[in-house]
Design a protein around this motif. Structure first.
Motif: not given
Length: 106
Positions: A63-70, A93-97
């Motif tokens: 919780k609180g992490d900034l993520v990029h999800i596609t 399809d994609g997930f990155a912290v």
């Protein structure tokens, strides 16, 4: 030509729910709008569904992490006693912290 429906979210994790073979992550995205001469920030919550190896990546997030999800958008419908219901699912399809949240966030 292939037709596609895609999404991209950059936001902070609010909640992670682990289920049998799927993980659902609620991610906040903020949008600014002008209202009565002032700028106001609206937070929109997006529930994203993760399968397979993305579940392992999400297990390291919190919780609180900034993520990029596609991913892709999937629309479904089903019948109930009240009538036909429609849903929209966001399938990752994609997930990155991108950045860890502060340790003292609740």
């Amino acid at each position: 030509m292939q037709n596609i429906a895609e999404f991209r979210i950059i936001g902070r994790i609010g909640k992670i729910s682990e289920h049998d073979k799927v993980t659902k992550i609620n991610v906040a995205a903020n949008y600014n709008r002008h209202e009565e001469g002032e700028w106001v920030t609206d937070t929109h919550w997006n529930e994203v569904t993760l399968f397979g190896k993305l579940i392992e990546r999400a297990a390291k997030a919190q919780k609180g992490d900034l993520v990029h999800i596609t991913g892709r958008v999937r629309q479904n419908s089903y019948d109930t006693n009240e009538g036909r219901r429609y849903t929209v699912e966001l399938i990752a399809d994609g997930f990155a912290v991108l950045a860890k949240g502060s340790e003292d966030r609740d």
